[in-house]
Structure formats: structure tokens, C-alpha cells
Write a protein that holds these residues in place. Structure first.
Motif, PDB file in Angstrom:
ATOM      1  N   ALA A 157      -7.864  -5.148   3.470  1.00  0.00           N
ATOM      2  CA  ALA A 157      -8.803  -6.183   3.934  1.00  0.00           C
ATOM      3  C   ALA A 157      -8.149  -7.565   3.991  1.00  0.00           C
ATOM      4  CB  ALA A 157     -10.031  -6.222   3.030  1.00  0.00           C
ATOM      5  N   VAL A 158      -7.193  -7.815   3.090  1.00  0.00           N
ATOM      6  CA  VAL A 158      -6.546  -9.135   3.091  1.00  0.00           C
ATOM      7  C   VAL A 158      -5.197  -9.112   3.813  1.00  0.00           C
ATOM      8  CG1 VAL A 158      -7.682  -9.833   0.935  1.00  0.00           C
ATOM      9  CG2 VAL A 158      -5.371  -8.854   0.845  1.00  0.00           C
ATOM     10  N   GLY A 159      -4.855  -7.983   4.429  1.00  0.00           N
ATOM     11  CA  GLY A 159      -3.589  -7.895   5.168  1.00  0.00           C
ATOM     12  C   GLY A 159      -2.377  -7.842   4.257  1.00  0.00           C
ATOM     13  N   ALA A 160      -2.507  -7.196   3.088  1.00  0.00           N
ATOM     14  CA  ALA A 160      -1.401  -7.169   2.121  1.00  0.00           C
ATOM     15  C   ALA A 160      -0.816  -5.770   1.941  1.00  0.00           C
ATOM     16  CB  ALA A 160      -1.884  -7.703   0.768  1.00  0.00           C
ATOM     17  N   THR A 161      -1.216  -4.821   2.777  1.00  0.00           N
ATOM     18  CA  THR A 161      -0.739  -3.443   2.609  1.00  0.00           C
ATOM     19  C   THR A 161       0.789  -3.380   2.721  1.00  0.00           C
ATOM     20  OG1 THR A 161      -2.799  -2.692   3.564  1.00  0.00           O
ATOM     21  CG2 THR A 161      -1.018  -1.074   3.465  1.00  0.00           C
ATOM     22  N   GLY A 162       1.348  -4.159   3.636  1.00  0.00           N
ATOM     23  CA  GLY A 162       2.787  -4.124   3.900  1.00  0.00           C
ATOM     24  C   GLY A 162       3.645  -4.603   2.735  1.00  0.00           C
ATOM     25  N   PHE A 163       3.072  -5.378   1.819  1.00  0.00           N
ATOM     26  CA  PHE A 163       3.879  -5.830   0.670  1.00  0.00           C
ATOM     27  C   PHE A 163       3.232  -5.460  -0.664  1.00  0.00           C
ATOM     28  CE2 PHE A 163       1.057  -9.462   0.481  1.00  0.00           C
ATOM     29  CZ  PHE A 163       0.856  -9.844   1.816  1.00  0.00           C
ATOM     30  N   ALA A 164       2.413  -4.417  -0.630  1.00  0.00           N
ATOM     31  CA  ALA A 164       1.663  -3.997  -1.832  1.00  0.00           C
ATOM     32  C   ALA A 164       2.568  -3.569  -2.975  1.00  0.00           C
ATOM     33  CB  ALA A 164       0.713  -2.858  -1.467  1.00  0.00           C
ATOM     34  N   GLU A 165       3.757  -3.028  -2.643  1.00  0.00           N
ATOM     35  CA  GLU A 165       4.627  -2.511  -3.707  1.00  0.00           C
ATOM     36  C   GLU A 165       5.643  -3.549  -4.170  1.00  0.00           C
ATOM     37  OE1 GLU A 165       3.476   0.303  -4.646  1.00  0.00           O
ATOM     38  OE2 GLU A 165       2.263   0.553  -2.825  1.00  0.00           O
ATOM     39  N   ARG A 166       5.624  -4.739  -3.561  1.00  0.00           N
ATOM     40  CA  ARG A 166       6.616  -5.754  -3.943  1.00  0.00           C
ATOM     41  C   ARG A 166       6.131  -6.580  -5.115  1.00  0.00           C
ATOM     42  NH1 ARG A 166       8.223  -8.757   1.290  1.00  0.00           N
ATOM     43  NH2 ARG A 166       9.219 -10.115  -0.251  1.00  0.00           N
ATOM     44  N   ARG A 167       7.094  -7.129  -5.860  1.00  0.00           N
ATOM     45  CA  ARG A 167       6.734  -7.971  -6.995  1.00  0.00           C
ATOM     46  C   ARG A 167       6.103  -9.265  -6.521  1.00  0.00           C
ATOM     47  NH1 ARG A 167      11.431  -7.610 -11.592  1.00  0.00           N
ATOM     48  NH2 ARG A 167      11.275  -5.368 -11.899  1.00  0.00           N
ATOM     49  N   LEU A 168       5.115  -9.691  -7.264  1.00  0.00           N
ATOM     50  CA  LEU A 168       4.362 -10.870  -6.873  1.00  0.00           C
ATOM     51  C   LEU A 168       5.253 -12.106  -6.718  1.00  0.00           C
ATOM     52  CD1 LEU A 168       1.386 -11.397  -6.336  1.00  0.00           C
ATOM     53  CD2 LEU A 168       1.255 -12.364  -8.617  1.00  0.00           C
ATOM     54  N   GLY A 169       6.182 -12.280  -7.665  1.00  0.00           N
ATOM     55  CA  GLY A 169       7.033 -13.465  -7.656  1.00  0.00           C
ATOM     56  C   GLY A 169       7.985 -13.528  -6.475  1.00  0.00           C
ATOM     57  N   GLU A 170       8.167 -12.401  -5.773  1.00  0.00           N
ATOM     58  CA  GLU A 170       9.076 -12.381  -4.610  1.00  0.00           C
ATOM     59  C   GLU A 170       8.346 -12.741  -3.325  1.00  0.00           C
ATOM     60  OE1 GLU A 170      10.252  -8.327  -4.412  1.00  0.00           O
ATOM     61  OE2 GLU A 170      11.717  -8.511  -6.023  1.00  0.00           O
ATOM     62  N   LEU A 171       7.031 -12.836  -3.389  1.00  0.00           N
ATOM     63  CA  LEU A 171       6.253 -13.030  -2.156  1.00  0.00           C
ATOM     64  C   LEU A 171       6.163 -14.508  -1.797  1.00  0.00           C
ATOM     65  CD1 LEU A 171       3.321 -10.551  -2.882  1.00  0.00           C
ATOM     66  CD2 LEU A 171       5.451 -10.118  -1.640  1.00  0.00           C
ATOM     67  N   SER A 172       5.919 -14.778  -0.526  1.00  0.00           N
ATOM     68  CA  SER A 172       5.727 -16.161  -0.068  1.00  0.00           C
ATOM     69  C   SER A 172       4.389 -16.685  -0.599  1.00  0.00           C
ATOM     70  CB  SER A 172       5.709 -16.204   1.457  1.00  0.00           C
ATOM     71  OG  SER A 172       4.511 -15.617   1.929  1.00  0.00           O
ATOM     72  N   GLY A 173       4.198 -17.999  -0.502  1.00  0.00           N
ATOM     73  CA  GLY A 173       2.943 -18.607  -0.966  1.00  0.00           C
ATOM     74  C   GLY A 173       1.725 -18.004  -0.291  1.00  0.00           C
ATOM     75  N   GLY A 174       1.816 -17.805   1.022  1.00  0.00           N
ATOM     76  CA  GLY A 174       0.693 -17.244   1.767  1.00  0.00           C
ATOM     77  C   GLY A 174       0.408 -15.800   1.359  1.00  0.00           C
TER      78      GLY A 174
END
Ligand code: ADP
Length: 274
Positions: free
Chosen positions: A125-142
Motif C-alpha cells: 500500500a505504501v509502495g515499499a515492497t521493492g525494498f522490504a528486505e533491506r535494512r532501514l538505515g540503508e534506505l533513502s529519506g523518502g
């Protein structure tokens, strides 16, 4: 909005902190599914108002009511301001969303299969499926903001509160998150109240805004509130609302010096120092 259909009523709320009046007689209502921005310069009382709605700050007078809620907080989701995550924190985006089930939930936990399905649904629903398995700290602000919104929404609260969710995002991410909140408010019939000091990305999309200045508020549709005469009355001195290159700029040419200084620090509440 039909009379009596409100989800949230903030009724004549006044708050003092350490003996200082921070909110004065703040009064507004939100209907189910409404998207509302709480706009104000830094220090105008936005965080204090959100904490009062959450029940973390007790008003000196007035009341906050949620329709049909005995336990108010259980019906609310909250995305706090400026969380920074260590890239080494071993927490995937999916884990953060799943943790959203645990805050305030009483009784038996959901069976793990159902929990996983609900997390997947929310990530989608929030468009986060593509990075669901990545660590939070590695993700961009958005991307982090999407995950935090999913965390706050996974229990399907009727009201979502976000404290400056756009503050550290680039222009493109700001637009994406605003549109995401618009869609979620409509799809889930969740009322959304987000605070911001820059209103330009928000005005075209909001159903309603609450504009705070020095602890006092005026609420209504964006075009009713962001007007020279309305904001001048709120600030207590002459304000010009100027539309230039498609942006709204609030100019305080006659403000007292200390207000000038506060407004000038804020990128959108631009002060034209004479
Ligand atoms: P905003 O979120 O709009 O930046 P805040 O709600 O954080 O504003 O703060 C509003 C005002 O209340 C500020 O002037 C701030 O210094 C003051 N304030 C916030 N917390 C406290 C506190 N615990 N004691 C005294 N003053 C406070």
C-alpha cells in the motif's frame, strides 16, 4: 462535512508548558478520511498540539475527543519527527512494519501467517515492497518515511498523525509522500493530520488546514485560511499572502523584530525586511 460526522474534535484547547502559554484556544474538527495539514513556523506549537491530541500533553483547558473511542490512543497511529537510523541496525523495512502491531495491542497476538499477510499488504500500500528486505538505515529519506507510515498504519488506526514528515525530503519525495497520504486517507478512510512549516507542496492536495501562529490557530479549507486578512488577524499585525511563480509566500513587513527573526529563519514564511 455533515454536522456530527467528525472523527476528531479539538475543542478550545489551551496548553501551558513550564508556565508559558504554548497553545491558546485551539479549535478545529476532522471528518473521517480528511487530509489536513497543520502549518506553522518553527516554535509555533505544532508538536505540542500533536502530543496533546495523542494524550501525551494535558491541556489546561478544553478537550480532545475522538468519536466512538473509549481508548483514544488505540485509534491513532503516529509518525514522530526526525528519526535517524544507524545503517548497521539489523532491522529490515518489513520488521519495522511488523513492529507496528505490538504498540498498544492487548490480548492475543495475531497468528504469524495473518500478521505476515497484513505486513505484505501494508508494504504494498505504501509502495515499499521493492525494498522490504533491506535494512532501514540503508534506505533513502523518502523510502524510510514510507516504511514509518506503514508501521503507523498497520493496525488500521482511524487517525494518522505525522510530525514534519516532509522536513528532510527532497522535492520529488515530498510530492510522492503527499500523494501517498492523499491516497491512503481516501482508501483506508483514515483521517490524516500532518505538520509542516512549508505549505506549498500541501495546499493543492489538502482538504483542510490548521494554521498556527504563536499558539493560536485558524482552521478551514486552504483557500479560506491562506488569505491576507485571515492571517493578519491571526498574527495580530499585517501579513501579506503573496502568490509568486506558483508559490505562496507569507510576508510580514510590519512584524515586531523578534517575529521577523523567527519568520526569516523559516524558508517559506519569508520576511521582507524593510
Ligand atoms: P513546533 O513543533 O511548531 O516547532 P513546539 O510545539 O515544539 O513547536 O514548541 C512550541 C513552543 O513551546 C516553543 O516556543 C517551544 O520552545 C515551547 N516548548 C516546547 N516544549 C516545552 C517545554 N517542555 N517547556 C517549555 N516550553 C516548551
Amino acid at each position: 462535512m455533515n454536522a456530527g460526522s467528525e472523527l476528531l474534535s479539538v475543542e478550545h484547547v489551551s496548553v501551558s508548558l513550564s508556565g508559558r502559554a504554548v497553545l491558546r484556544d485551539v479549535n478545529f474538527k476532522l471528518a473521517p478520511g480528511e487530509l489536513c495539514a497543520l502549518i506553522g513556523a518553527n516554535g509555533s506549537g505544532k508538536t505540542t498540539l500533536l502530543k496533546t491530541i495523542l494524550g501525551l500533553v494535558r491541556p489546561q483547558s478544553g478537550a480532545v475527543r475522538m468519536a466512538g473511542a473509549s481508548g483514544r490512543v488505540s485509534g491513532m497511529g503516529y509518525v514522530p519527527q526526525k528519526i535517524s537510523f544507524d545503517p548497521n541496525l539489523p532491522l529490515r523495512a518489513r520488521d519495522v512494519v511488523s513492529l507496528g502491531f505490538d504498540g498498544g495491542r492487548l490480548g492475543l497476538p495475531l497468528p504469524s501467517r495473518e500478521r505476515r499477510a497484513r505486513v505484505d499488504q501494508m508494504l504494498n500500500a505504501v509502495g515499499a515492497t521493492g525494498f522490504a528486505e533491506r535494512r532501514l538505515g540503508e534506505l533513502s529519506g523518502g523510502q524510510q518515511q514510507r516504511v514509518l507510515i506503514a508501521h503507523a498504519l498497520v493496525r488500521r488506526p482511524r487517525l494518522l498523525l505525522l510530525d514534519e514528515p516532509l522536513a528532510s525530503l527532497d522535492v520529488r519525495s515530498v510530492a510522492e509522500i503527499v500523494l501517498l497520504l492523499r491516497r491512503l486517507a481516501t482508501e483506508y478512510e483514515t483521517s490524516v493530520l500532518l505538520s509542516a512549516h512549508d505549505m506549498n507542496a500541501l495546499l493543492p492536495v489538502m482538504d483542510r488546514i490548521v494554521y498556527l501562529a504563536n499558539g493560536s490557530a485558524v482552521a478551514g479549507k486552504p483557500e479560506e485560511v491562506v488569505r491576507t486578512e485571515v492571517l493578519s488577524r491571526l498574527y495580530g499585525y499585517h501579513i501579506d499572502v503573496v502568490r509568486v511563480h506558483g508559490r505562496v509566500v507569507v510576508i510580514a513587513a510590519e512584524a515586531p523584530d523578534e517575529i521577523h527573526a523567527a519568520i526569516a529563519r523559516d524558508p517559506i514564511h519569508t520576511a521582507e525586511v524593510p
